[in-house]
Design a protein around this motif. Sequence first.
Motif, PDB file in Angstrom:
ATOM      1  N   TYR A  94     -13.407  48.513 -86.751  1.00 37.30           N
ATOM      2  CA  TYR A  94     -13.702  49.949 -86.752  1.00 37.30           C
ATOM      3  C   TYR A  94     -12.592  50.727 -87.453  1.00 37.30           C
ATOM      4  O   TYR A  94     -12.849  51.608 -88.266  1.00 37.30           O
ATOM      5  CB  TYR A  94     -13.894  50.455 -85.320  1.00 37.30           C
ATOM      6  CG  TYR A  94     -14.196  51.924 -85.262  1.00 37.30           C
ATOM      7  CD1 TYR A  94     -15.396  52.420 -85.734  1.00 37.30           C
ATOM      8  CD2 TYR A  94     -13.265  52.819 -84.753  1.00 37.30           C
ATOM      9  CE1 TYR A  94     -15.682  53.770 -85.697  1.00 37.30           C
ATOM     10  CE2 TYR A  94     -13.538  54.172 -84.712  1.00 37.30           C
ATOM     11  CZ  TYR A  94     -14.744  54.642 -85.180  1.00 37.30           C
ATOM     12  OH  TYR A  94     -15.017  55.974 -85.150  1.00 37.30           O
ATOM     13  N   CYS A  95     -11.341  50.389 -87.162  1.00 29.79           N
ATOM     14  CA  CYS A  95     -10.223  51.104 -87.788  1.00 29.79           C
ATOM     15  C   CYS A  95     -10.090  50.756 -89.274  1.00 29.79           C
ATOM     16  O   CYS A  95      -9.844  51.638 -90.097  1.00 29.79           O
ATOM     17  CB  CYS A  95      -8.916  50.785 -87.071  1.00 29.79           C
ATOM     18  SG  CYS A  95      -8.785  51.540 -85.445  1.00 29.79           S
ATOM     19  N   LEU A  96     -10.258  49.490 -89.614  1.00 32.73           N
ATOM     20  CA  LEU A  96     -10.061  49.063 -91.000  1.00 32.73           C
ATOM     21  C   LEU A  96     -11.212  49.453 -91.924  1.00 32.73           C
ATOM     22  O   LEU A  96     -10.991  49.836 -93.068  1.00 32.73           O
ATOM     23  CB  LEU A  96      -9.869  47.544 -91.071  1.00 32.73           C
ATOM     24  CG  LEU A  96      -8.584  47.005 -90.472  1.00 32.73           C
ATOM     25  CD1 LEU A  96      -8.609  45.483 -90.456  1.00 32.73           C
ATOM     26  CD2 LEU A  96      -7.374  47.516 -91.230  1.00 32.73           C
ATOM     27  N   HIS A  97     -12.453  49.320 -91.438  1.00 32.89           N
ATOM     28  CA  HIS A  97     -13.615  49.490 -92.308  1.00 32.89           C
ATOM     29  C   HIS A  97     -14.603  50.540 -91.833  1.00 32.89           C
ATOM     30  O   HIS A  97     -15.620  50.779 -92.482  1.00 32.89           O
ATOM     31  CB  HIS A  97     -14.341  48.158 -92.489  1.00 32.89           C
ATOM     32  CG  HIS A  97     -13.459  47.094 -93.067  1.00 32.89           C
ATOM     33  ND1 HIS A  97     -12.994  47.144 -94.363  1.00 32.89           N
ATOM     34  CD2 HIS A  97     -12.927  45.973 -92.518  1.00 32.89           C
ATOM     35  CE1 HIS A  97     -12.230  46.095 -94.587  1.00 32.89           C
ATOM     36  NE2 HIS A  97     -12.171  45.373 -93.491  1.00 32.89           N
ATOM     37  N   GLY A  98     -14.359  51.140 -90.665  1.00 31.43           N
ATOM     38  CA  GLY A  98     -15.244  52.188 -90.176  1.00 31.43           C
ATOM     39  C   GLY A  98     -16.579  51.686 -89.668  1.00 31.43           C
ATOM     40  O   GLY A  98     -17.556  52.419 -89.652  1.00 31.43           O
ATOM     41  N   TYR A  99     -16.634  50.427 -89.263  1.00 36.76           N
ATOM     42  CA  TYR A  99     -17.875  49.894 -88.716  1.00 36.76           C
ATOM     43  C   TYR A  99     -17.640  49.474 -87.286  1.00 36.76           C
ATOM     44  O   TYR A  99     -16.625  48.840 -87.011  1.00 36.76           O
ATOM     45  CB  TYR A  99     -18.371  48.686 -89.514  1.00 36.76           C
ATOM     46  CG  TYR A  99     -19.694  48.190 -89.001  1.00 36.76           C
ATOM     47  CD1 TYR A  99     -20.872  48.786 -89.427  1.00 36.76           C
ATOM     48  CD2 TYR A  99     -19.768  47.190 -88.049  1.00 36.76           C
ATOM     49  CE1 TYR A  99     -22.096  48.364 -88.928  1.00 36.76           C
ATOM     50  CE2 TYR A  99     -20.986  46.772 -87.546  1.00 36.76           C
ATOM     51  CZ  TYR A  99     -22.136  47.364 -87.994  1.00 36.76           C
ATOM     52  OH  TYR A  99     -23.339  46.957 -87.486  1.00 36.76           O
ATOM     53  N   PRO A 100     -18.471  49.792 -86.352  1.00 38.49           N
ATOM     54  CA  PRO A 100     -19.781  50.438 -86.454  1.00 38.49           C
ATOM     55  C   PRO A 100     -19.638  51.930 -86.743  1.00 38.49           C
ATOM     56  O   PRO A 100     -18.666  52.555 -86.353  1.00 38.49           O
ATOM     57  CB  PRO A 100     -20.416  50.187 -85.092  1.00 38.49           C
ATOM     58  CG  PRO A 100     -19.276  49.952 -84.167  1.00 38.49           C
ATOM     59  CD  PRO A 100     -18.169  49.375 -84.982  1.00 38.49           C
ATOM     60  N   TYR A 101     -20.626  52.470 -87.440  1.00 35.91           N
ATOM     61  CA  TYR A 101     -20.537  53.835 -87.925  1.00 35.91           C
ATOM     62  C   TYR A 101     -20.774  54.875 -86.834  1.00 35.91           C
ATOM     63  O   TYR A 101     -19.980  55.773 -86.645  1.00 35.91           O
ATOM     64  CB  TYR A 101     -21.540  54.068 -89.062  1.00 35.91           C
ATOM     65  CG  TYR A 101     -21.403  53.064 -90.168  1.00 35.91           C
ATOM     66  CD1 TYR A 101     -20.265  53.026 -90.949  1.00 35.91           C
ATOM     67  CD2 TYR A 101     -22.402  52.139 -90.423  1.00 35.91           C
ATOM     68  CE1 TYR A 101     -20.123  52.095 -91.955  1.00 35.91           C
ATOM     69  CE2 TYR A 101     -22.274  51.201 -91.434  1.00 35.91           C
ATOM     70  CZ  TYR A 101     -21.138  51.190 -92.193  1.00 35.91           C
ATOM     71  OH  TYR A 101     -20.999  50.264 -93.179  1.00 35.91           O
ATOM     72  N   LYS A 102     -21.866  54.782 -86.124  1.00 32.91           N
ATOM     73  CA  LYS A 102     -22.289  55.833 -85.203  1.00 32.91           C
ATOM     74  C   LYS A 102     -21.957  55.563 -83.745  1.00 32.91           C
ATOM     75  O   LYS A 102     -21.782  56.483 -82.981  1.00 32.91           O
ATOM     76  CB  LYS A 102     -23.796  56.047 -85.295  1.00 32.91           C
ATOM     77  CG  LYS A 102     -24.270  56.551 -86.620  1.00 32.91           C
ATOM     78  CD  LYS A 102     -25.745  56.813 -86.553  1.00 32.91           C
ATOM     79  CE  LYS A 102     -26.477  55.792 -87.372  1.00 32.91           C
ATOM     80  NZ  LYS A 102     -27.912  55.920 -87.326  1.00 32.91           N
ATOM     81  N   LYS A 103     -21.882  54.340 -83.360  1.00 32.27           N
ATOM     82  CA  LYS A 103     -21.848  54.018 -81.936  1.00 32.27           C
ATOM     83  C   LYS A 103     -20.441  53.772 -81.409  1.00 32.27           C
ATOM     84  O   LYS A 103     -20.250  53.077 -80.434  1.00 32.27           O
ATOM     85  CB  LYS A 103     -22.731  52.823 -81.662  1.00 32.27           C
ATOM     86  CG  LYS A 103     -24.183  53.099 -82.002  1.00 32.27           C
ATOM     87  CD  LYS A 103     -25.054  51.961 -81.617  1.00 32.27           C
ATOM     88  CE  LYS A 103     -26.489  52.314 -81.962  1.00 32.27           C
ATOM     89  NZ  LYS A 103     -27.410  51.286 -81.661  1.00 32.27           N
ATOM     90  N   ALA A 104     -19.446  54.351 -82.041  1.00 31.63           N
ATOM     91  CA  ALA A 104     -18.067  54.107 -81.610  1.00 31.63           C
ATOM     92  C   ALA A 104     -17.838  54.584 -80.181  1.00 31.63           C
ATOM     93  O   ALA A 104     -17.183  53.925 -79.392  1.00 31.63           O
ATOM     94  CB  ALA A 104     -17.102  54.787 -82.560  1.00 31.63           C
ATOM     95  N   LYS A 105     -18.386  55.731 -79.825  1.00 33.51           N
ATOM     96  CA  LYS A 105     -18.174  56.266 -78.478  1.00 33.51           C
ATOM     97  C   LYS A 105     -18.863  55.406 -77.433  1.00 33.51           C
ATOM     98  O   LYS A 105     -18.307  55.144 -76.373  1.00 33.51           O
ATOM     99  CB  LYS A 105     -18.673  57.708 -78.398  1.00 33.51           C
ATOM    100  CG  LYS A 105     -17.809  58.660 -79.186  1.00 33.51           C
ATOM    101  CD  LYS A 105     -18.302  60.077 -79.063  1.00 33.51           C
ATOM    102  CE  LYS A 105     -17.448  60.986 -79.939  1.00 33.51           C
ATOM    103  NZ  LYS A 105     -17.951  62.343 -79.955  1.00 33.51           N
ATOM    104  N   SER A 106     -20.081  54.959 -77.722  1.00 34.99           N
ATOM    105  CA  SER A 106     -20.801  54.160 -76.736  1.00 34.99           C
ATOM    106  C   SER A 106     -20.175  52.782 -76.554  1.00 34.99           C
ATOM    107  O   SER A 106     -20.356  52.147 -75.533  1.00 34.99           O
ATOM    108  CB  SER A 106     -22.268  54.029 -77.126  1.00 34.99           C
ATOM    109  OG  SER A 106     -22.396  53.256 -78.297  1.00 34.99           O
ATOM    110  N   ARG A 107     -19.436  52.318 -77.525  1.00 35.00           N
ATOM    111  CA  ARG A 107     -18.776  51.015 -77.420  1.00 35.00           C
ATOM    112  C   ARG A 107     -17.320  51.152 -76.979  1.00 35.00           C
ATOM    113  O   ARG A 107     -16.574  50.197 -76.999  1.00 35.00           O
ATOM    114  CB  ARG A 107     -18.836  50.290 -78.758  1.00 35.00           C
ATOM    115  CG  ARG A 107     -20.247  49.934 -79.155  1.00 35.00           C
ATOM    116  CD  ARG A 107     -20.258  49.167 -80.430  1.00 35.00           C
ATOM    117  NE  ARG A 107     -21.635  48.935 -80.828  1.00 35.00           N
ATOM    118  CZ  ARG A 107     -21.975  48.210 -81.856  1.00 35.00           C
ATOM    119  NH1 ARG A 107     -21.069  47.648 -82.600  1.00 35.00           N
ATOM    120  NH2 ARG A 107     -23.239  48.054 -82.165  1.00 35.00           N
TER     121      ARG A 107
END
Length: 104
Positions: free
Chosen positions: A6-19
């Motif tokens: 997530y920090c390096l490539h921004g994936y997952p895009y939308k569900k960062a809060k839910s994860r």
Amino acid sequence: LEQCYYCLHGYPYKKAKSRKLADHNVDQIPLTWNDALMLVEYYRPTYLPSIDDTKSPQVTSELITLYKKISEVVPEEGQVLSVQSIIRYIDGSCDDLPTPSLPK
């Protein structure tokens, strides 16, 4: 690993809060082929849905977007599958799934 991706490539895009992924406001690094191979290995579905599956919980729109992003960094060199080998596999004259050799 998911926090790193997530920090390096921004994936997952939308569900960062839910994860429960933390946004550290860091600059993402450009995606390279080697990074893409690690992302595919980590996020690939355990099974591919059949054509009759109307919705697969394993293949999300986020994953499709990631694969499209990865397709942009696939190197041009390397062995390409021949149309003939694919046709032989489809019509059943060859039992082995055609696979390309990927560049190292």
